[in-house]
Design a protein around this motif. Structure first.
Motif, PDB file in Angstrom:
ATOM      1  N   ASN A 273      20.272  -7.460  29.214  1.00 22.11           N
ATOM      2  CA  ASN A 273      19.929  -8.782  29.760  1.00 22.11           C
ATOM      3  C   ASN A 273      20.737  -9.887  29.095  1.00 22.11           C
ATOM      4  O   ASN A 273      21.169 -10.833  29.751  1.00 22.11           O
ATOM      5  CB  ASN A 273      18.430  -9.050  29.575  1.00 22.11           C
ATOM      6  N   ALA A 274      20.943  -9.766  27.789  1.00 18.61           N
ATOM      7  CA  ALA A 274      21.734 -10.767  27.080  1.00 18.61           C
ATOM      8  C   ALA A 274      23.179 -10.765  27.567  1.00 18.61           C
ATOM      9  O   ALA A 274      23.809 -11.815  27.705  1.00 18.61           O
ATOM     10  CB  ALA A 274      21.678 -10.499  25.573  1.00 18.61           C
ATOM     11  N   HIS A 275      23.693  -9.561  27.824  1.00 14.53           N
ATOM     12  CA  HIS A 275      25.063  -9.450  28.301  1.00 14.53           C
ATOM     13  C   HIS A 275      25.221 -10.116  29.667  1.00 14.53           C
ATOM     14  O   HIS A 275      26.154 -10.908  29.893  1.00 14.53           O
ATOM     15  CB  HIS A 275      25.449  -7.970  28.386  1.00 14.53           C
ATOM     16  N   ILE A 276      24.290  -9.826  30.571  1.00 18.08           N
ATOM     17  CA  ILE A 276      24.353 -10.425  31.903  1.00 18.08           C
ATOM     18  C   ILE A 276      24.188 -11.932  31.832  1.00 18.08           C
ATOM     19  O   ILE A 276      24.883 -12.693  32.510  1.00 18.08           O
ATOM     20  CB  ILE A 276      23.267  -9.812  32.818  1.00 18.08           C
ATOM     21  N   GLU A 277      23.255 -12.393  30.994  1.00 17.71           N
ATOM     22  CA  GLU A 277      23.037 -13.834  30.855  1.00 17.71           C
ATOM     23  C   GLU A 277      24.281 -14.525  30.323  1.00 17.71           C
ATOM     24  O   GLU A 277      24.651 -15.624  30.758  1.00 17.71           O
ATOM     25  CB  GLU A 277      21.840 -14.094  29.931  1.00 17.71           C
ATOM     26  N   GLY A 278      24.970 -13.848  29.381  1.00 14.97           N
ATOM     27  CA  GLY A 278      26.210 -14.405  28.847  1.00 14.97           C
ATOM     28  C   GLY A 278      27.274 -14.535  29.919  1.00 14.97           C
ATOM     29  O   GLY A 278      27.995 -15.549  29.986  1.00 14.97           O
ATOM     30  N   ILE A 280      26.748 -14.894  33.116  1.00 14.95           N
ATOM     31  CA  ILE A 280      26.337 -15.948  34.040  1.00 14.95           C
ATOM     32  C   ILE A 280      26.681 -17.326  33.478  1.00 14.95           C
ATOM     33  O   ILE A 280      27.212 -18.197  34.180  1.00 14.95           O
ATOM     34  CB  ILE A 280      24.827 -15.847  34.334  1.00 14.95           C
ATOM     35  N   GLN A 281      26.390 -17.521  32.194  1.00 16.36           N
ATOM     36  CA  GLN A 281      26.676 -18.815  31.583  1.00 16.36           C
ATOM     37  C   GLN A 281      28.167 -19.113  31.574  1.00 16.36           C
ATOM     38  O   GLN A 281      28.596 -20.237  31.822  1.00 16.36           O
ATOM     39  CB  GLN A 281      26.101 -18.856  30.148  1.00 16.36           C
ATOM     40  N   LEU A 321      23.582 -18.487  42.546  1.00 15.11           N
ATOM     41  CA  LEU A 321      22.580 -18.498  41.479  1.00 15.11           C
ATOM     42  C   LEU A 321      21.504 -19.517  41.802  1.00 15.11           C
ATOM     43  O   LEU A 321      21.759 -20.544  42.433  1.00 15.11           O
ATOM     44  CB  LEU A 321      23.242 -18.893  40.135  1.00 15.11           C
ATOM     45  N   ARG A 325      18.569 -21.572  37.052  1.00 14.72           N
ATOM     46  CA  ARG A 325      19.419 -20.945  36.046  1.00 14.72           C
ATOM     47  C   ARG A 325      20.450 -21.944  35.515  1.00 14.72           C
ATOM     48  O   ARG A 325      20.762 -21.984  34.346  1.00 14.72           O
ATOM     49  CB  ARG A 325      20.134 -19.725  36.642  1.00 14.72           C
ATOM     50  N   ARG A 326      21.019 -22.708  36.484  1.00 11.68           N
ATOM     51  CA  ARG A 326      22.037 -23.689  36.093  1.00 11.68           C
ATOM     52  C   ARG A 326      21.429 -24.747  35.170  1.00 11.68           C
ATOM     53  O   ARG A 326      22.067 -25.231  34.244  1.00 11.68           O
ATOM     54  CB  ARG A 326      22.618 -24.320  37.341  1.00 11.68           C
TER      55      ARG A 326
END
Length: 327
Positions: A273-278, A280-281, A321, A325-326
């Motif tokens: 999840n952290a990888h995907i969130e990174g 996305i950011q 997205l 999230r943004r």
């Protein structure tokens, strides 16, 4: 050299406006009022005998056109004649500054149905469609799927693929324009003085009719990338050692970059999840930079949609997205 003046189409909203201008204005190559017209016909009018063959009333069609021009995002088609709405749709494609199948590829499509053996035509048309601009390809797919739905009720409306092709072929191919571009003024004058079509005209009209009928029948297979092309692409990636690594390896690389080389098994889901969130950011940060080539498009509520061209070719990468999230 005099610079050619490019029309801005500010005085027009729907009819006579290029598809790419519609994309720039509203995010869709087909105006919403035309999408609503197709939806109305699909829902209420497919059983009408001679749909697209029988003419509507000129004054009512003109009134519908004016409604579209004044309010392109919302037109009420209730209580409208099916034949009036169908004629208006046909006029939209006839009035495009460039034919739906494009000026560059229109002759190619005709030649496919004139000279290519029948067993190879589907493959040839697939390849030609891949060369079309994105907006033209999307509208062609929308229209062909709609026409396929019309033919599904052929016992009621008596409209076979060939009947529809006879009615719509001239509007999609703009045959008169294609012919005039290849003829000299003297040839055009001599041709119209006789008042009779020559053999080439007859052959092109037949190819356009047979071609459109074939595309309606095979519409579900036209927009698939040929298997041999996929195989060639896979082989080229393998030869260049560009195989995509598994997600687990991508996560490990990200962890090593972050200085977290040792992650226990129970933390694997959190790591993912952290990888995907990174990712996305990073993507959101890049999308805010206009110089990176991302183009925003209007979409449904609470959603941000953007795309950019990839590596110089015409296939876009899309992402969407939720707004939260943004934020």
């Amino acid at each position: 050299m005099k610079r050619t003046k490019v029309p801005d189409y500010k005085e027009k909203s729907v009819f006579g406006v290029p598809l790419i201008v519609h994309v720039q204005r509203c995010g869709f190559p087909l105006p919403l009022c035309l999408q609503q017209a197709l939806s109305h016909l699909r829902t209420y009018c497919l059983d009408q005998v001679g749909l697209f063959r029988k003419s509507g009333v000129k004054s009512r069609i003109q009134a519908l056109r004016q409604q579209c021009e004044l309010s392109p995002n919302c037109v009420n088609y209730e209580d409208q004649s099916a034949y009036d709405v169908a004629d208006m749709v046909k006029q939209f494609f006839r009035d495009l500054p460039e034919p739906l199948l494009t000026s560059k590829l229109g002759e190619t499509f005709l030649h496919i149905y004139q000279y290519v053996p029948k067993e190879q035509r589907l493959q040839a048309v697939r390849a030609a469609i891949l060369l079309m601009p994105d907006e033209n390809r999307e509208v062609l797919q929308t229209l062909l799927y709609f026409l396929r739905d019309v033919t599904s009720l052929v016992e009621e409306n008596q409209m076979t693929p060939m009947n529809l092709a006879v009615c719509l072929g001239p509007s999609l191919f703009h045959l008169s324009i294609l012919k005039n571009e290849t003829l000299s003024p003297r040839s055009i004058q001599r041709k119209y003085a006789t008042g009779r079509p020559d053999q080439k005209d007859l052959s092109e009209n037949l190819a356009a009719t047979q071609g459109l009928a074939h595309m309606i029948t095979e519409c579900q297979h036209l927009f698939q990338i040929p298997e041999e092309m996929v195989t060639q692409s896979c082989n080229s990636y393998m030869e260049a050692a560009l195989m995509v690594p598994p997600l687990e390896e991508l996560c490990k690389v990200q962890e090593e970059e972050d200085g977290n080389e040792e992650v226990e098994e129970e933390d694997e889901e959190a790591s993912y999840n952290a990888h995907i969130e990174g990712l996305i950011q990073n993507l959101l940060k890049e999308a805010k930079d206009k110089s990176k080539g991302w183009v925003s498009r209007l979409s449904s509520d609470n959603t941000e949609l953007a795309f950019k061209k990839v590596g110089g070719h015409s296939i876009p990468i899309w992402w969407d997205l939720e707004t939260r999230r943004r934020e």
